[in-house]
Structure formats: C-alpha cells, structure tokens
Design a protein around this motif. Sequence first.
Motif, PDB file in Angstrom:
ATOM      1  N   LYS A 107      -2.050   4.207  -5.836  1.00  0.00           N
ATOM      2  CA  LYS A 107      -2.519   5.520  -5.395  1.00  0.00           C
ATOM      3  C   LYS A 107      -3.981   5.723  -5.787  1.00  0.00           C
ATOM      4  N   ALA A 108      -4.326   5.312  -7.002  1.00  0.00           N
ATOM      5  CA  ALA A 108      -5.691   5.506  -7.481  1.00  0.00           C
ATOM      6  C   ALA A 108      -6.692   4.682  -6.669  1.00  0.00           C
ATOM      7  N   GLU A 109      -6.348   3.427  -6.389  1.00  0.00           N
ATOM      8  CA  GLU A 109      -7.250   2.585  -5.599  1.00  0.00           C
ATOM      9  C   GLU A 109      -7.426   3.132  -4.191  1.00  0.00           C
ATOM     10  N   THR A 110      -6.309   3.539  -3.589  1.00  0.00           N
ATOM     11  CA  THR A 110      -6.365   4.055  -2.222  1.00  0.00           C
ATOM     12  C   THR A 110      -7.252   5.286  -2.154  1.00  0.00           C
ATOM     13  N   GLU A 111      -7.111   6.171  -3.121  1.00  0.00           N
ATOM     14  CA  GLU A 111      -7.966   7.357  -3.156  1.00  0.00           C
ATOM     15  C   GLU A 111      -9.414   6.988  -3.452  1.00  0.00           C
ATOM     16  N   TRP A 112      -9.607   6.003  -4.335  1.00  0.00           N
ATOM     17  CA  TRP A 112     -10.957   5.612  -4.748  1.00  0.00           C
ATOM     18  C   TRP A 112     -11.794   5.089  -3.581  1.00  0.00           C
ATOM     19  N   ILE A 113     -11.156   4.546  -2.558  1.00  0.00           N
ATOM     20  CA  ILE A 113     -11.905   4.009  -1.415  1.00  0.00           C
ATOM     21  C   ILE A 113     -12.836   5.069  -0.838  1.00  0.00           C
ATOM     22  N   GLY A 114     -12.509   6.323  -1.049  1.00  0.00           N
ATOM     23  CA  GLY A 114     -13.399   7.384  -0.597  1.00  0.00           C
ATOM     24  C   GLY A 114     -14.773   7.333  -1.235  1.00  0.00           C
ATOM     25  N   VAL A 115     -14.894   6.702  -2.402  1.00  0.00           N
ATOM     26  CA  VAL A 115     -16.200   6.637  -3.081  1.00  0.00           C
ATOM     27  C   VAL A 115     -17.190   5.799  -2.271  1.00  0.00           C
ATOM     28  N   PRO A 116     -16.894   4.514  -1.967  1.00  0.00           N
ATOM     29  CA  PRO A 116     -17.859   3.772  -1.144  1.00  0.00           C
ATOM     30  C   PRO A 116     -18.027   4.353   0.254  1.00  0.00           C
ATOM     31  N   ALA A 136       0.823  -1.206   0.000  1.00  0.00           N
ATOM     32  CA  ALA A 136       0.000   0.000   0.000  1.00  0.00           C
ATOM     33  C   ALA A 136       0.859   1.258   0.000  1.00  0.00           C
ATOM     34  N   ASN A 137       2.147   1.105   0.316  1.00  0.00           N
ATOM     35  CA  ASN A 137       3.079   2.235   0.310  1.00  0.00           C
ATOM     36  C   ASN A 137       3.772   2.427  -1.035  1.00  0.00           C
ATOM     37  N   ASP A 138       3.546   1.524  -1.981  1.00  0.00           N
ATOM     38  CA  ASP A 138       4.238   1.607  -3.275  1.00  0.00           C
ATOM     39  C   ASP A 138       3.833   2.865  -4.044  1.00  0.00           C
ATOM     40  N   ASP A 139       4.802   3.422  -4.734  1.00  0.00           N
ATOM     41  CA  ASP A 139       4.559   4.619  -5.544  1.00  0.00           C
ATOM     42  C   ASP A 139       4.147   4.198  -6.951  1.00  0.00           C
ATOM     43  N   LEU A 140       3.028   3.496  -7.032  1.00  0.00           N
ATOM     44  CA  LEU A 140       2.500   3.007  -8.298  1.00  0.00           C
ATOM     45  C   LEU A 140       1.173   3.710  -8.577  1.00  0.00           C
ATOM     46  N   PRO A 141       0.931   4.121  -9.821  1.00  0.00           N
ATOM     47  CA  PRO A 141      -0.300   4.858 -10.111  1.00  0.00           C
ATOM     48  C   PRO A 141      -1.566   4.123  -9.688  1.00  0.00           C
ATOM     49  N   PHE A 142      -1.640   2.820  -9.937  1.00  0.00           N
ATOM     50  CA  PHE A 142      -2.886   2.125  -9.605  1.00  0.00           C
ATOM     51  C   PHE A 142      -3.054   1.966  -8.099  1.00  0.00           C
ATOM     52  N   GLN A 195      -5.096  -2.660   4.191  1.00  0.00           N
ATOM     53  CA  GLN A 195      -4.010  -1.703   4.383  1.00  0.00           C
ATOM     54  C   GLN A 195      -4.271  -0.421   3.589  1.00  0.00           C
ATOM     55  N   MET A 196      -4.854  -0.559   2.394  1.00  0.00           N
ATOM     56  CA  MET A 196      -5.237   0.628   1.617  1.00  0.00           C
ATOM     57  C   MET A 196      -6.289   1.443   2.358  1.00  0.00           C
ATOM     58  N   LEU A 197      -7.247   0.766   2.977  1.00  0.00           N
ATOM     59  CA  LEU A 197      -8.251   1.478   3.761  1.00  0.00           C
ATOM     60  C   LEU A 197      -7.582   2.256   4.891  1.00  0.00           C
ATOM     61  N   ALA A 198      -6.640   1.616   5.583  1.00  0.00           N
ATOM     62  CA  ALA A 198      -5.938   2.296   6.665  1.00  0.00           C
ATOM     63  C   ALA A 198      -5.196   3.527   6.149  1.00  0.00           C
ATOM     64  N   ARG A 199      -4.512   3.396   5.022  1.00  0.00           N
ATOM     65  CA  ARG A 199      -3.788   4.533   4.458  1.00  0.00           C
ATOM     66  C   ARG A 199      -4.745   5.634   4.021  1.00  0.00           C
ATOM     67  N   HIS A 200      -5.847   5.250   3.413  1.00  0.00           N
ATOM     68  CA  HIS A 200      -6.828   6.245   2.993  1.00  0.00           C
ATOM     69  C   HIS A 200      -7.299   7.070   4.193  1.00  0.00           C
ATOM     70  N   LEU A 201      -7.383   6.428   5.348  1.00  0.00           N
ATOM     71  CA  LEU A 201      -7.868   7.090   6.556  1.00  0.00           C
ATOM     72  C   LEU A 201      -6.742   7.763   7.337  1.00  0.00           C
ATOM     73  N   GLY A 202      -5.525   7.743   6.784  1.00  0.00           N
ATOM     74  CA  GLY A 202      -4.430   8.481   7.394  1.00  0.00           C
ATOM     75  C   GLY A 202      -3.548   7.696   8.334  1.00  0.00           C
ATOM     76  N   ALA A 203      -3.723   6.370   8.406  1.00  0.00           N
ATOM     77  CA  ALA A 203      -2.914   5.546   9.305  1.00  0.00           C
ATOM     78  C   ALA A 203      -1.676   5.018   8.584  1.00  0.00           C
ATOM     79  N   ARG A 204      -0.721   4.565   9.364  1.00  0.00           N
ATOM     80  CA  ARG A 204       0.543   4.069   8.831  1.00  0.00           C
ATOM     81  C   ARG A 204       0.427   2.586   8.478  1.00  0.00           C
ATOM     82  N   VAL A 205       0.968   2.221   7.335  1.00  0.00           N
ATOM     83  CA  VAL A 205       1.171   0.818   6.952  1.00  0.00           C
ATOM     84  C   VAL A 205       2.666   0.551   7.065  1.00  0.00           C
ATOM     85  N   TRP A 206       3.042  -0.511   7.784  1.00  0.00           N
ATOM     86  CA  TRP A 206       4.439  -0.655   8.181  1.00  0.00           C
ATOM     87  C   TRP A 206       4.947  -2.089   7.998  1.00  0.00           C
TER      88      TRP A 206
END
Length: 237
Positions: free
Chosen positions: A68-77, A60-66, A92-103
């Motif tokens: 980043k796009a998926e993590t941001e998209w979680i805001g839709v549902p 979830a920390n990868d600097d890959l376009p998809f 982990q993407m949900l956690a990152r979307h909500l501002g938490a650390r993935v480690w």
Amino acid sequence: MTRRILIVLHQERSNPGRVAQALLQCGCELDIRRPALGDPLPETMAAHDAAIIFGGPMSANDDLPFIKAETEWIGVPLKEEKPYLGICLGGQMLARHLGARVWVHPEARVEAGYYPIRPTAEGAHLFDDPQYVYQWHREGFELPSGAVQLAEGAGDFPVQAMRYGDKAYGIQFHPELTTPMMDAWLTLAAERLKQPGAQPAEAHREGRQAHDAALRAWLGRFLDHWLPPEAGAGGEG
C-alpha cells in the motif's frame, strides 16, 4: 553530473540485474531500497533523478503495508515529474495508483517464458514488431484512464506496456533478467511452470539464446529514451 536512480526491490536476494548493469555503465549512482524489509522511501525525489520499482512474488492487490505504501508513494515521482519505471509488479502498482484494475486471469493462466508483443502506433518508436520479451507473471493490468498503451500481447494479457504523462512507464515483462536470475527462477519457483500458459524450462533457455540479444538492445534504447538526454544508458549485461 552523476544521475542518482532510486531502485526499489521486494526480497532480500532480489537484484536489479541487467538494468543496474546498464545504469552503472552510463555512470549512474544506484540507491537500492527494500521497503518490504523496512527501508524507507524518500518523501521527495529532490535527491533522485528517477525511480524504478521492480517485480516480486507478491500482488499489487495484497493487503500488505509496504504494498500500500509503495503504491501510494508512486504519486511522488508523478507529481514531481521525475522519470518512473514500473517492471511487472511495479507496473501493476502504477496501474493501481492510477485507478486501474490489476487482475488474475479467469482461467488462472500465466505467462512464463519468452512471448511476442507488438507495438501500438504510439509505441512503434520503442518496440520491434514483434518484440520477444521475457515474462514471469500471473496478473495483468488494465490501461488506466489517461494512460497510453505502447505494446500489446496477442494472448492472455493484452496490456504489455504503457506510458502515463511524459515520464512514467509500466511494463509487464522483465528486461532486467540475467542468465543466473533465470536459472534461479526456474529452480526456486518451478511450480510456476506447471500453470496453464507457462512454457517448459527448456523453452526458456532456448528463447534466451534466440531473443536475448534483441531484448538487451531494446533495454539500451529504452533507457536512453526514458532518462533525461544527458543521462544516457545502454551496454552489455
């Protein structure tokens, strides 16, 4: 009324396994998309009743376009208050979307195999105590602000399940696993078993014999809880 579930996968050969079996058995329609291979995600959930993002070998920390796009998209549902389930990477993407650390564990420890988790007071209606679940991950996530922890691990990765709001869930483990999927993971990703904390391959198979029936029953109960009541779920896999 047929429920339409958005399924997000991350590799060409990935499949939603037992989760798909349970959803299909209760009459749901699956819309499978792979953003990593160019599939778009919907701008709105108007045509879907729920969404599930599954796992994958990426972070979830990868600097890959998809990613980043998926993590941001979680805001839709979340914004449209549609049920969301994140499994491993999806959680982990949900956690990152909500501002938490993935480690990554500071000692590079992983969980690979069957491990016990325990419900918190808020998760006692969803999990057995203990609940043995199948793990295959090297990263964990912190509990985001405003989220409720539902299950905890006794070892290296404390947060094992969470809920945000009434309808968004993130879990670390893999209830979708089928026997062919396990065989493929143990063969194609055997290097994971050499990492500290991982169980040997024979322990995975022994664990499946011991704990799979209970985990399959958990999946049916959880899907019944997660989806709107008229959707239902459950079944064999």
